[in-house]
Design an enzyme around this catalytic site. Structure first.
Site, PDB file in Angstrom:
ATOM      1  CB  SER A  42      -1.091   0.138   1.347  1.00 25.02           C
ATOM      2  OG  SER A  42      -1.444   1.326   1.516  1.00 25.02           O
ATOM      3  N   GLY A  43       0.614   1.987  -0.938  1.00 19.62           N
ATOM      4  CA  GLY A  43       1.318   3.515  -1.071  1.00 19.62           C
ATOM      5  C   GLY A  43       1.099   4.193   0.277  1.00 19.62           C
ATOM      6  CG  LEU A  44      -2.650   5.431   3.359  1.00 18.11           C
ATOM      7  CD1 LEU A  44      -2.461   6.868   3.548  1.00 18.11           C
ATOM      8  CD2 LEU A  44      -4.158   5.257   3.394  1.00 18.11           C
ATOM      9  CG  ASP A  54      -0.390   8.371  -0.570  1.00 17.37           C
ATOM     10  OD1 ASP A  54       0.479   7.909  -1.134  1.00 17.37           O
ATOM     11  OD2 ASP A  54      -1.635   7.675  -0.883  1.00 17.37           O
ATOM     12  CG  ASP A  81      -0.655   2.371  -4.529  1.00 18.73           C
ATOM     13  OD1 ASP A  81      -0.727   2.812  -5.403  1.00 18.73           O
ATOM     14  OD2 ASP A  81      -1.176   2.853  -3.267  1.00 18.73           O
ATOM     15  CG  ASP A  83       1.995   6.886  -5.699  1.00 19.07           C
ATOM     16  OD1 ASP A  83       1.134   6.034  -5.059  1.00 19.07           O
ATOM     17  OD2 ASP A  83       3.010   7.382  -4.849  1.00 19.07           O
ATOM     18  CD  GLU A 110      -2.995   7.308  -8.120  1.00 21.44           C
ATOM     19  OE1 GLU A 110      -3.627   8.312  -7.663  1.00 21.44           O
ATOM     20  OE2 GLU A 110      -2.552   6.538  -7.044  1.00 21.44           O
ATOM     21  CE  LYS A 116      -1.103   9.565  -4.654  1.00 23.01           C
ATOM     22  NZ  LYS A 116      -1.675   8.321  -4.551  1.00 23.01           N
ATOM     23  CG  ASN A 118      -4.909   8.938   0.067  1.00 22.17           C
ATOM     24  OD1 ASN A 118      -5.942   9.008   0.456  1.00 22.17           O
ATOM     25  ND2 ASN A 118      -4.353   7.940   0.157  1.00 22.17           N
ATOM     26  CB  SER A 119      -7.877   8.618  -4.107  1.00 25.14           C
ATOM     27  OG  SER A 119      -6.996   8.308  -5.138  1.00 25.14           O
ATOM     28  NE  ARG A 155      -5.964   4.629  -7.075  1.00 20.64           N
ATOM     29  CZ  ARG A 155      -5.340   4.887  -6.017  1.00 20.64           C
ATOM     30  NH1 ARG A 155      -4.545   3.748  -5.598  1.00 20.64           N
ATOM     31  NH2 ARG A 155      -5.504   5.759  -5.180  1.00 20.64           N
ATOM     32  CG  HIS A 186     -10.067   4.452  -5.898  1.00 18.34           C
ATOM     33  ND1 HIS A 186     -10.611   3.888  -5.031  1.00 18.34           N
ATOM     34  CD2 HIS A 186      -8.998   5.244  -5.288  1.00 18.34           C
ATOM     35  CE1 HIS A 186      -9.848   3.996  -3.671  1.00 18.34           C
ATOM     36  NE2 HIS A 186      -8.784   4.898  -3.923  1.00 18.34           N
TER      37      HIS A 186
END
Length: 565
Positions: A42-44, A54, A81, A83, A110, A116, A118-119, A155, A186
């Site tokens: 996980s990137g987060l 992130d 992940d 990014d 993504e 970027k 975090n979404s 993504r 997402h």
């Protein structure tokens, strides 16, 4: 060196795939132990573990290093992940080559602009890359991979950015046409309707991947079969592990600060043993025993120390609440002194079988490098049973040492040099000592002994004919001192003979000098081997050891050992 892809083509596995976020080897190991299908690097979680946002702050090398750490900790497939692919198409090509060579199962990129954020960040900057640009990244990624099993997941962030379902479907279609192996759609909606509507219109062009962080009810509202029917192949629980560990750690730290101590939290935290298991210390010990061998690293030591003493006379006051091996000789017990010598010789494993007054023995020997085995039936099952509690697991060279004897390192070194399969240590000077308060285990040999012979040349041995407490002293040549050596072949022969007796319908009948096999001594089993034509040798000695038979022996031992501590 290129590593093989874990999991083959992961999407060909049957059923709905559940993978869980991790940020290091330990968190990944917990994912595997709890039975999930794979790990999401996980990137987060990785960025949070560095305590940075992130937001494309860490480098590809930092993310890759953690992904490799995760890969090494588990046998599960690992999806990373990645990014936005860490830059443009050239960066994406480099990224794919590195991740595939590292044995990662797949990557997810993504369609946002670099850098970027975090979404799921409230009011976060969610800028989407042009479709053509991201299509170029996907095509570059697919062309860069070597194995068809390496997955490239696209993504789609259109729903996150507020661009709507139509834009999301358009982008997903173009990404699939460019070769994406799956589409991660997402959403930060609080209900699953948005992604289910997308899935309904998608019509399974390539598999869908969901991340239900904000809409967890989807797993209650839809069965696995229903999700699969809608084209959903994978669900990622992306960050729940880290979030739960943060909350638990905070609660523990607050309790420690509040109370000023740690006694109140012990039943709320993982025991140290669980950490040792997760670290693989048990496996490490096995590998050390197998590969990191010293001169004696392939030797297993067995020390039977479970029996209750039956000494009488002058020794009785010393033995009221302890076995003979726990008698103190100037600050250290007999067994403790023996363990010090054996530990210094770097044996593969030292096993001590305890029984009578087990608690006192374990307290006295705390910190010693030995494996302690409890013979809970020590009153019903005697020394042979104790020996086999440890011996059943060994297939390497084996050294057996009685727990109640004092010995020199030189004596142990000498017996270990023997090339025979079964060698006992025998002392020919026992006839000099008339005062005894127990029957000796004596050895007679096949060779004719000259009157008065006391020792042989270095390395010379003799064939044992009989052994036991009932051997006639007039025909005996040696006292068995309580030290025996087995080659790998020798210990296998011993174990086979024992197994045969235990399985025999005659096992409850008299066994040599014992009433039955359960109460047999070590020497009873040796005699069984001799009767079965298994060669057993005796190595003569006349020094290097002593046994405490009497109070006079005890005083002598204390006087001899006091200068050595």
């Amino acid at each position: 060196m290129k590593k093989s892809i874990k999991g083959g083509n992961f999407f060909e596995k049957k059923g709905l795939l559940r993978i869980v976020g991790a940020h290091d080897g330990l968190s990944a190991k917990l994912v595997e132990l709890n039975g999930f299908d794979g790990v999401w690097a996980s990137g987060l979680e990785i960025s949070a573990s560095y305590a940075v946002p992130d937001a494309s702050i860490l480098t590809m090398s930092q993310y890759l290093e953690r992904a490799c750490e995760i890969r090494d900790a588990v046998t599960l497939p690992v999806i990373a992940d990645c990014d936005t692919g860490y830059g443009n198409s050239n960066n994406t090509i480099y990224m794919v080559k590195k991740y595939e060579a590292a044995g990662i199962t797949g990557v997810c990129i993504e369609d946002k602009k670099f850098p970027k954020v975090n979404s799921l960040l409230d009011d976060g900057r969610q800028e989407l890359a042009p479709i053509a640009e991201f299509v170029g990244k996907i095509m570059a990624a697919k062309n860069a991979r070597i194995s068809k099993d390496f997955l490239v997941i696209a993504r789609v962030e259109a729903l996150i950015a507020g661009w709507g379902e139509e834009e999301a479907l358009l982008r997903a279609e173009k990404y699939a046409e460019a070769g994406a192996d799956a589409i991660l759609i997402h959403s930060k909606s609080k209900a699953p309707g948005e992604v289910l509507s997308f899935a309904e219109k998608w019509q399974k062009k390539v598999p869908l991947v969901l991340v239900p962080t904000t809409y967890p009810s989807i797993m209650d509202e839809c069965t696995d079969e229903e999700l699969l029917e809608k084209g959903v192949k994978m669900v990622i629980f992306a960050n729940q592990g880290m979030r739960s560990s943060i909350k638990a750690l905070n609660l523990t730290l607050r309790e420690m600060k509040k109370t000023g101590g740690i006694s109140g939290i012990e039943d709320k935290i993982a025991p140290l043993g669980e950490i040792f298991d997760l670290q693989g210390l048990t496996d490490l010990r096995h590998e050390e025993k197998k590969f990191l061998r010293s001169e004696h690293g392939d030797v297993t030591v067995i020390i039977p120390a479970a029996g209750k003493p039956n000494h009488q006379g002058s020794m009785e006051p010393l033995l009221r609440d302890r076995p003979v091996c726990m008698i103190d000789i100037n600050g250290k017990s007999i067994l403790e002194r023996g363990l010090d010598i054996l530990d210094g010789m770097k044996f593969g494993e030292i096993n001590v079988i305890v029984g009578y007054e087990k608690k006192k023995a374990l307290e006295s020997l705390a910190g010693k490098k030995a494996r302690f085995i409890h013979n809970s039936e020590y009153e019903k099952k005697h020394i042979l049973h104790s020996f086999m509690l440890a011996g059943k697991d060994t297939s390497d060279r084996t050294l057996m040492v009685y727990s109640d004897i004092l010995f020199d390192r030189a004596l142990i070194e000498k017996v270990l040099k023997q090339k025979h399969d079964i060698v006992l240590v025998g002392d020919s000077t026992y006839t000099r000592f008339g005062h005894r308060n127990k029957k000796l285990e004596l050895i007679s040999v096949r060779e004719k002994m000259s009157p008065g012979r006391r020792s042989l040349g270095e390395g010379m041995v003799m064939d044992v004919a009989r052994i036991g407490k009932n051997v006639d002293e007039r025909t005996a040549a040696f006292e068995f001192v309580g030290i025996a050596y087995f080659s790998a072949k020798g210990i296998r022969a011993f174990k086979r003979a024992y197994s045969k007796v235990i399985k025999s319908p005659e096992r409850k009948k008299k066994f040599h000098e014992a009433v039955d096999i359960s109460k047999a001594s070590f020497t009873d089993m040796v005699q069984e081997l001799i009767d079965g034509d298994v060669p057993v040798k005796v190595m003569p000695v006349n020094s290097g050891w002593m046994e405490v038979h009497s109070f006079e022996d005890y005083n002598f031992a204390c006087s001899r050992i006091k200068d050595r501590g």
